[in-house]
Design an enzyme around this catalytic site. Structure first.
Site, PDB file in Angstrom:
ATOM      1  N   LYS A  66       0.909  -1.194   0.017  1.00 42.67           N
ATOM      2  CA  LYS A  66       0.097  -0.133   0.073  1.00 42.67           C
ATOM      3  C   LYS A  66       0.972   1.332  -0.069  1.00 42.67           C
ATOM      4  O   LYS A  66       1.963   1.175   0.510  1.00 42.67           O
ATOM      5  CB  LYS A  66      -0.809   0.091   1.368  1.00 42.67           C
ATOM      6  CG  LYS A  66      -2.127   0.709   0.984  1.00 42.67           C
ATOM      7  CD  LYS A  66      -3.293  -0.019   0.584  1.00 42.67           C
ATOM      8  CE  LYS A  66      -4.485   0.754  -0.017  1.00 42.67           C
ATOM      9  NZ  LYS A  66      -5.775   0.043  -0.061  1.00 42.67           N
TER      10      LYS A  66
ATOM     11  N   ASP B 218      -7.313   4.376  -4.213  1.00 46.52           N
ATOM     12  CA  ASP B 218      -7.714   4.194  -3.074  1.00 46.52           C
ATOM     13  C   ASP B 218      -8.221   5.644  -2.577  1.00 46.52           C
ATOM     14  O   ASP B 218      -8.710   6.276  -3.631  1.00 46.52           O
ATOM     15  CB  ASP B 218      -6.822   3.723  -1.954  1.00 46.52           C
ATOM     16  CG  ASP B 218      -7.604   3.176  -0.717  1.00 46.52           C
ATOM     17  OD1 ASP B 218      -7.634   1.911  -0.401  1.00 46.52           O
ATOM     18  OD2 ASP B 218      -7.660   4.063   0.336  1.00 46.52           O
TER      19      ASP B 218
HETATM   20  N1  GLU Z   1      -7.443   0.316  -2.723  1.00 49.26           N
HETATM   21  C1  GLU Z   1      -8.159  -0.838  -3.120  1.00 49.26           C
HETATM   22  C2  GLU Z   1      -8.166  -1.911  -1.885  1.00 49.26           C
HETATM   23  O1  GLU Z   1      -8.202  -1.406  -0.628  1.00 49.26           O
HETATM   24  C3  GLU Z   1      -7.850  -1.543  -4.256  1.00 49.26           C
HETATM   25  C4  GLU Z   1      -6.434  -2.177  -4.632  1.00 49.26           C
HETATM   26  C5  GLU Z   1      -6.022  -2.624  -5.810  1.00 49.26           C
HETATM   27  O2  GLU Z   1      -6.817  -2.548  -6.767  1.00 49.26           O
HETATM   28  O3  GLU Z   1      -4.754  -2.784  -6.006  1.00 49.26           O
HETATM   29  O4  GLU Z   1      -8.284  -3.160  -1.840  1.00 49.26           O
END
Ligand code: GLU
Length: 449
Positions: A129, A169
């Site tokens: 992340k 996100d």
């Molecule tokens: N931010 C999204 C999550 O919390 C998607 C992450 C992604 O698609 O890599 O899962």
């Protein structure tokens, strides 16, 4: 939350000591450890290999300066992060969050959750992340572009289709992914589609990716209701938030016969007994980048905006928290239970506090934790990676069917694992235990790396 077993307690204390002040990260770790007692008892090899201690330590943490120039010619300085948490199952995968609240503890909580969420999808993706304390709200397109370009000028050296694949996100949507991808392409001189997901459908993106997190959460809650012979049809639903997850959760609830009577933003909530007008909401949020007050103004007398109120005070059958972490507190959970709410599924990451989760469990409310319920977004990102790798693009219906199948599979896996550990219907234990075992087995197989 009950007391941890002594061995898990000492691991938790080590996490507290090594990561001081990172309260959200502590909370995310504590919640997983809480499910692991019986798992560790069953798999002695995990203790000897110190798997939990290794999972709690990110493989790599990158923190960098993001300088840029605003529309007034003033130099702004933000902080960028990428935490590459675990790559046992595949390249690091997870979104970028741009929000003023972002600091290392938030990125680590999200990255830690992502490891398990991604494992549950059954697709070959590790967990990571990133993000920044930059606030895109109120910034011009030019400012957002210059910020994204500066952010990528550092990030590009750490990512790649086989290494680390960021996506969106909170605060990072199609516009931001476009600017980030453009800068990556320019610096590297490579049209490497698989380096980012959430791209526009005309340039390497996947159909259904935009809708996937919200749709997936609704598929998951529908599966939960079906275990008790119910469905979403005819249900009164609350969806907190009004961003990407919330919008497409509302759309899918309406498609399945439920009515979303309220949604919100940080300024308050809107109640609309006839159901939120999702097309208008899209227009206000995605095109005008407006607020819920703008939605209420455009809607007129049918919609009531409650400034500063808590959406959870509105009676409902089903609640889908889809805004941000820790948005359902103990008193909110009590109120939801008192009003007869029968199911909660987390569209956001960790929106329910531990005390609130406990209240739902005691009241027998069906509870789908985020790492299972909102995994549809990242799962569809993995489908985007598949399409990029094969230089193909799939139809909307085919991709949506794959998403629905994946969500059904995650639900079944959580339910079966909960049964295996003698806590039927406990999706929290089911999700944590199933995901942990998968990651732990891969880590054992790959040796001490
Ligand atoms: N931010 C999204 C999550 O919390 C998607 C992450 C992604 O698609 O890599 O899962």
């Amino acid at each position: 939350m009950s007391a941890l077993e002594p061995k898990l307690q000492s691991i938790y204390e080590l996490v507290l000591q090594r990561n001081p002040g990172e309260t959200e990260f502590h909370q995310a770790v504590r919640e997983v450890l809480d499910s692991l007692g019986p798992v560790m008892a069953k798999h002695a090899a995990y203790t000897d290999a110190r798997v939990i201690e290794r999972i709690c330590e990110p493989e790599r943490q990158i923190i960098f300066r993001v300088p840029w120039v605003d529309d007034n010619g003033r130099i702004e300085i933000h902080r960028g992060f990428r935490v590459e948490f675990n790559s046992a199952l595949g390249p690091y995968k997870g979104g970028l969050r741009f929000h003023p609240s972002v600091y290392l503890g938030i990125v680590k909580f999200l990255g830690f959750e992502q490891i398990f969420k991604n494992a549950l999808t059954g697709l070959p993706i590790g967990g990571g992340k990133g993000g920044s304390d930059f606030d895109p709200k109120g910034r011009s397109d030019g400012e957002v572009m210059r910020f994204c370009q500066s952010f990528m000028t550092e990030l590009y050296r750490h990512i790649g289709e086989y290494t680390d694949v960021p996506a969106g996100d909170v605060g990072v949507g199609g516009r931001e992914i476009g600017y980030l991808f453009g800068q990556y392409k320019r610096i590297t001189n490579r049209y490497e589609s698989g380096v980012l997901t959430g791209k526009g459908v005309g340039w390497g993106g996947s159909l259904v990716r935009t809708e996937a997190t919200g749709y997936g959460t609704v598929y998951f809650v529908d599966e939960m209701l079906r275990t008790r012979g119910g469905s979403l049809d005819g249900k009164r639903v609350l969806v907190s938030g009004s961003g990407n997850v919330a919008i497409y959760a509302i759309e899918k609830v309406h498609e399945l016969g439920g009515t979303v009577v309220a949604c919100s933003d940080s300024g308050g909530y809107v109640v609309e007994e006839k159901g939120i007008d999702v097309e208008l909401l899209k227009e206000v949020k995605e095109v005008r980048r407006g607020r819920m007050t703008d939605y209420a103004d455009a809607r007129g007398s049918g919609a009531n905006h409650v400034a500063g109120g808590r959406i959870w005070e509105v009676p409902c059958d089903v609640a889908l928290p889809s805004a941000t972490q820790n948005e359902i507190e103990e008193a909110d959970a009590r109120r939801l239970v008192d009003h007869g709410c029968v199911a909660v599924a987390e569209g956001a990451n960790m929106p329910t506090t531990p005390a609130a989760t406990q209240i739902f469990a005691e009241a027998g409310v069906l509870f789908g934790p985020g790492k299972a319920a909102n995994a549809g977004g990242v799962a569809t990102s993995a489908l985007e990676m598949q399409q990029n790798a094969s230089r193909d693009s799939w139809t909307f219906d085919y991709t949506q069917d794959r998403l629905a199948e994946i969500m059904k599979g995650i639900h079944e896996r959580c339910a079966a694992t909960a049964d295996e550990y003698d806590v039927p219907g406990n999706y929290v234990v089911g999700a944590n235990a199933a995901a942990f075992v998968q990651v732990a087995d891969a880590m054992l197989a790959l040796g001490v790396v």
